[in-house]
Scaffold this active site. Structure first.
Site, PDB file in Angstrom:
ATOM      1  N   GLU A 113       0.854  -1.304   0.002  1.00 43.35           N
ATOM      2  CA  GLU A 113      -0.062  -0.024   0.150  1.00 43.35           C
ATOM      3  C   GLU A 113       0.940   1.326   0.168  1.00 43.35           C
ATOM      4  O   GLU A 113       0.412   2.355  -0.464  1.00 43.35           O
ATOM      5  CB  GLU A 113      -0.900  -0.175   1.295  1.00 43.35           C
ATOM      6  CG  GLU A 113      -2.089   0.879   1.150  1.00 43.35           C
ATOM      7  CD  GLU A 113      -3.257   0.790   2.169  1.00 43.35           C
ATOM      8  OE1 GLU A 113      -3.627   1.538   2.758  1.00 43.35           O
ATOM      9  OE2 GLU A 113      -3.653  -0.473   2.445  1.00 43.35           O
ATOM     10  N   TYR A 137      -1.732  -4.052  13.220  1.00 45.38           N
ATOM     11  CA  TYR A 137      -2.781  -3.257  12.643  1.00 45.38           C
ATOM     12  C   TYR A 137      -3.691  -2.521  13.311  1.00 45.38           C
ATOM     13  O   TYR A 137      -4.514  -2.958  14.281  1.00 45.38           O
ATOM     14  CB  TYR A 137      -3.387  -4.205  11.519  1.00 45.38           C
ATOM     15  CG  TYR A 137      -4.211  -3.309  10.521  1.00 45.38           C
ATOM     16  CD1 TYR A 137      -3.520  -2.548   9.714  1.00 45.38           C
ATOM     17  CD2 TYR A 137      -5.403  -3.594  10.218  1.00 45.38           C
ATOM     18  CE1 TYR A 137      -4.123  -1.779   8.848  1.00 45.38           C
ATOM     19  CE2 TYR A 137      -6.302  -2.832   9.442  1.00 45.38           C
ATOM     20  CZ  TYR A 137      -5.486  -1.832   8.740  1.00 45.38           C
ATOM     21  OH  TYR A 137      -6.246  -1.080   7.641  1.00 45.38           O
ATOM     22  N   ASP A 147      -3.181  -3.436   2.906  1.00 42.86           N
ATOM     23  CA  ASP A 147      -3.750  -3.490   4.216  1.00 42.86           C
ATOM     24  C   ASP A 147      -4.983  -4.506   4.115  1.00 42.86           C
ATOM     25  O   ASP A 147      -5.794  -4.220   3.072  1.00 42.86           O
ATOM     26  CB  ASP A 147      -4.120  -2.145   5.038  1.00 42.86           C
ATOM     27  CG  ASP A 147      -2.725  -1.448   5.427  1.00 42.86           C
ATOM     28  OD1 ASP A 147      -1.721  -2.210   5.689  1.00 42.86           O
ATOM     29  OD2 ASP A 147      -2.822  -0.378   5.832  1.00 42.86           O
TER      30      ASP A 147
END
Length: 838
Positions: free
Chosen positions: A7, A370, A162
């Site tokens: 990303e 995360y 992600d």
């Protein structure tokens, strides 16, 4: 070659480092995009990072209508995009009226001969904008170019963005670009929750398919937010134009969130305080002081309070009637998800938006998992003991870690929300406070301590209540003591300080002093803190874990909210009051919550992206019809707030408000007095017309005029008095050379750099300007000095300008042939051509 698409660049770098079996990855570039080359399993691998979304949704410029084809748009590549515009909206040809000779006039914008212009901000175009097709346009052309170059050579592609709706959409958009140049390449998906060796290896050893339903859910949110945001923002802006921001931002989630804050403020304004009285004093036993309060707590009648106080006024002693001790248990907290992390961090002084930026940085550094999650239950696959053991390297945690590991099997608390995409937020590696900025360490420390707290036992608090008789009136003293620390040994957040009472028994005498009767009033409902607002948004179904913090940030940016606890501005309240009156559905959480549920169903494959987007269009279209019908009424409803938003300061001549205005003739900004035409005070606005400006609270100490903060494009902000003749704005004239035109005519003329006392702009002008008409523009900021040199190409003077970036020398003639020779690499906009009168 295996191509890994991450990303962001930092993510690609981390993945390459963790996967490489050939040592440190090789740093390379494809065009201007960094890539990381390494070997794994005997194959060549390349990791490339995107910059978030590489495609951005947008509207076409125009909608067209043709018999037999209906409504359509044409994109930049010439592709026809169908538009499902309802039959109830008018079609071309549109009536533009008649000329004096009776021939038809061309319709005015937004109306076109065969359609309608939807790019320009015009109210009649808004019903069409709601139904306009959305196209994806390149947002990162350089990265797309590099991605296609790599994709052509790839034998396999792994999407490693992600794992959430946003990340799946970013991966899906990247895949669409890959397919353009390599349609048959095998594509898989890596899902991970932390940048650790074990996590990344597991993800790439267990590759799955891209979840297109999840990507479609993300894209449906993108489209819906674009359509709603564009239509509502344009409407509110055009209903009453003015103010510093000019644009009156609105949105599907933003507006109901603002409505929550306004609703609370209205409750506070409507609140009628009630009077009450409390009787309090100080007690003392064995040299230890403690507070005592009348057992009744609040007296709602003054005469009752006065009667009780009269009995104890001047009392010096009391007798203990009873001592009661009770223990209560405080359970350890549930693991952090995004909302609870933001709320806890807000209590420690970190705003939600900043919390997420710091959390993202810690995640990219491999220090926490995360940070955008709903889950509050650790998965069975997470080795809790090993994670805790790793934290032993942080000295402050070591004693508690030893306690946890020596207490038998490690078990954790469980929250109410359980999902399977990501674990709750936990520390993935020990951190060094000396290597992190203070705010980042504060957040990491919060996450690490929370994780350890979830592995510990409850805390036990012993509460003591002492009943004391003072002159026949019942008084109470209370205290709390942490008897068993439990999880509080590592997690002190929100813990009250011990209030230890001295040892007392029934019948003991205590000294009493300073007994007083204090009049008080009940308090209105408290304003939301940013953390509490995040929790309320989650409870009402507004936004997602990934968007709530940015929505609050946006409301502050457009000056609808201020302060913390959060308070609506006058403009924010006016916007919500007006929308409540003319289109109340827009401000309700229920409408947004319904659309959120629809997008969840898309991610589950229960409905399609097109169906959900069309439903949202229909919902918005009905609201826009009501709003457009009342455009003038709504404009009047927010007029005072828009004027207040445009206030710069007080007029030094008449005392009325000076406000930012826009000239209907020149389209430029200026500052004018609200006392016009009786007061004619006006000031120019510093900087370019596109520069962001903001009024400063304090007026100029030299002349009393308002001061502004100006943010020039790609430059540092500066503060300036708006009065051009103010001593703080004056600059001495500087002779920078002689006029070449006058020299050719046989006369002498000095070229003088001068700052206008009328406009505040500076320029170079010949002392014989009326005869030769020679002048040159100058950069508006930076100390100016003459060099005594002339340009070898055109003979114009060369000056030196001192800026934050250092000194630079320029020829002030923008038509100088030397500038053309330097070509595209030459600085642009440094000066303009000299003007000559004909």
């Amino acid at each position: 070659m295996v191509l890994v698409i991450a990303e962001k660049n930092d993510a690609a770098k981390q993945i390459a480092r963790l996967l490489s079996e050939s040592g440190r990855p090789e740093n390379d570039k494809v065009y201007d995009t960094p890539v990381y080359r390494f070997r794994r399993g005997g194959d060549d691998w390349v990791a490339v990072g995107l910059r978030g979304h590489i495609l951005a949704p947008d509207f076409p410029r125009e909608l067209h209508y043709a018999d037999g084809e209906g409504w359509f748009a044409v994109d930049e590549d010439g592709e026809v995009l169908a538009a499902d515009v309802p039959d109830t909206l008018p079609r071309p040809p549109f009536d533009g009226g008649l000329k004096k000779d009776g021939t038809p006039k061309k319709p005015r914008k937004p109306y076109l001969p065969d359609g309608i212009d939807i790019k320009g901000w015009k109210v009649p175009s808004l019903p069409y904008l709601v139904w306009a097709p959305v196209e994806k346009k390149p947002a990162e052309k350089g990265i797309i170019r590099a991605l296609k170059n790599l994709a052509k050579k790839a034998d396999e592609v792994v999407i490693a963005t992600d794992f959430d709706r946003e990340g799946e959409l970013i991966g899906s958009d990247a895949l669409s670009q890959v397919r353009m140049v390599n349609p048959d390449v095998p594509v898989t998906r890596a899902r991970y929750s932390a940048y650790t060796k074990a996590e990344i290896d597991h993800a790439f050893d267990n590759l799955v398919e891209l979840d297109q339903d999840l990507a479609d859910a993300g894209e449906s949110r993108q489209y819906i937010d674009l359509i709603w945001g564009a239509a509502l923002t344009r409407y509110l802006t055009m209903a009453r134009y003015g103010g510093f921001g000019n644009v009156r931002s609105a949105g599907r989630v933003q507006t109901p969130t603002l409505a929550l804050v306004v609703e609370r403020e209205r409750e506070r304004q409507a609140f009628v305080p009630e009077d009450y009285w409390v009787i309090q004093g100080m007690g003392e036993k064995d040299g230890e002081e403690f507070r005592i309060s009348h057992a009744k707590g609040r007296f709602w009648k003054a005469e009752e309070a006065e009667e009780a106080f009269a009995a104890v006024k001047g009392a010096t002693e009391g007798t203990v009637c009873a001592v009661t001790r009770k223990s209560r248990t405080s359970k350890p907290p549930a693991p952090f998800n995004t909302t609870s992390l933001q709320a806890a961090a807000a209590a420690e002084g970190l705003a939600p938006g900043r919390t997420m930026r710091l959390a993202e940085s810690l995640y990219m550094d491999g220090l926490i998992s995360y940070p955008r999650v709903d889950n509050t239950v650790y998965p069975s696959s997470l080795d809790l003991a090993a994670t805790a053991k790793a934290l032993r390297k942080v000295p402050a945690y070591a004693p508690v870690v030893d306690q946890i590991l020596s207490g038998g099997p490690v078990k954790a608390t469980r929250g109410k929300q359980e999902t399977t995409d990501h674990p709750p937020i936990y520390p993935t590696a020990p951190a060094d406070p000396d290597k992190l900025e203070p705010a980042a360490w504060k957040l990491y420390n919060l996450v690490a301590r929370r994780f350890l707290a979830t592995l510990m036992g409850p805390a036990v608090i012993e509460g003591t209540k002492v009943e004391i008789d003072v002159a026949g009136q019942p008084f109470l003293a209370s205290g709390d003591v942490l008897k068993t620390k439990g999880y509080r040994a590592i997690y002190p957040y929100g813990l009250k300080k011990d209030e230890q009472l001295p040892a007392m028994a029934e019948g003991d005498a205590v000294a009493v002093r300073d007994v007083a009767c204090e009049a008080k009033q009940t308090e209105p409902p408290a304003r939301y803190s940013q953390g509490r607002l995040i929790q309320e948004m989650e409870r009402r179904g507004l936004g997602t874990k990934s968007t709530r913090a940015s929505i609050i940030d946006r409301l502050f940016q457009v000056k609808y909210l201020k302060n913390n606890p959060v308070e609506p501005s006058q403009l924010g309240m006016a916007i919500i009051d007006a929308l409540d009156r003319f289109a109340p559905t827009i401000t309700t959480p229920e409408m947004t919550s319904t659309l959120e549920d629809d997008m969840t169903r898309v991610s589950e494959g229960a409905t399609s992206e097109a169906a959900v987007v069309d439903r949202s269009r229909a919902l918005l279209a009905g609201m826009m019809d009501d709003l457009i019908e009342h455009t003038d009424d709504l404009g009047e409803a927010i007029a005072d707030a828009v004027t207040a938003d445009a206030r710069v300061g007080a007029c030094p001549k008449c005392g009325k408000d000076l406000v930012l205005k826009n000239s209907a003739k020149t389209r430029s900004r200026f500052i004018g007095c609200m006392g016009w035409p009786d007061c004619d005070v006006t000031y120019p606005v510093p900087g370019r017309n596109t520069d962001k400006i903001e009024p400063l609270e304090e007026p100029c100490p030299e002349c009393g005029a308002p001061r502004l903060k100006v943010w020039p494009f790609r430059s540092k902000p500066y503060e300036q008095c708006v009065n051009p003749v103010c001593p703080t704005n004056r600059e001495p004239d500087v002779v920078v050379g002689t006029c070449p035109v006058c020299a050719e005519a046989g006369r002498h003329g000095d070229l003088v750099a001068h700052k206008s006392e009328k406009t505040g702009k500076r320029f170079i002008r010949c002392t014989n300007y009326d005869e030769c008409g020679v002048s040159y523009p100058l950069p508006q900021r930076g100390k100016l000095s003459a060099t005594g040199e002339t340009c070898p190409h055109c003979g114009a003077p060369v000056v030196e300008v001192e800026t934050d970036r250092g000194p630079w020398r320029i020829c002030v003639n923008m038509d100088c042939p030397g500038k053309e020779k330097r070509g595209k690499g030459a600085p642009r906009g440094r000066a303009r051509t000299a003007r000559k009168r004909s």
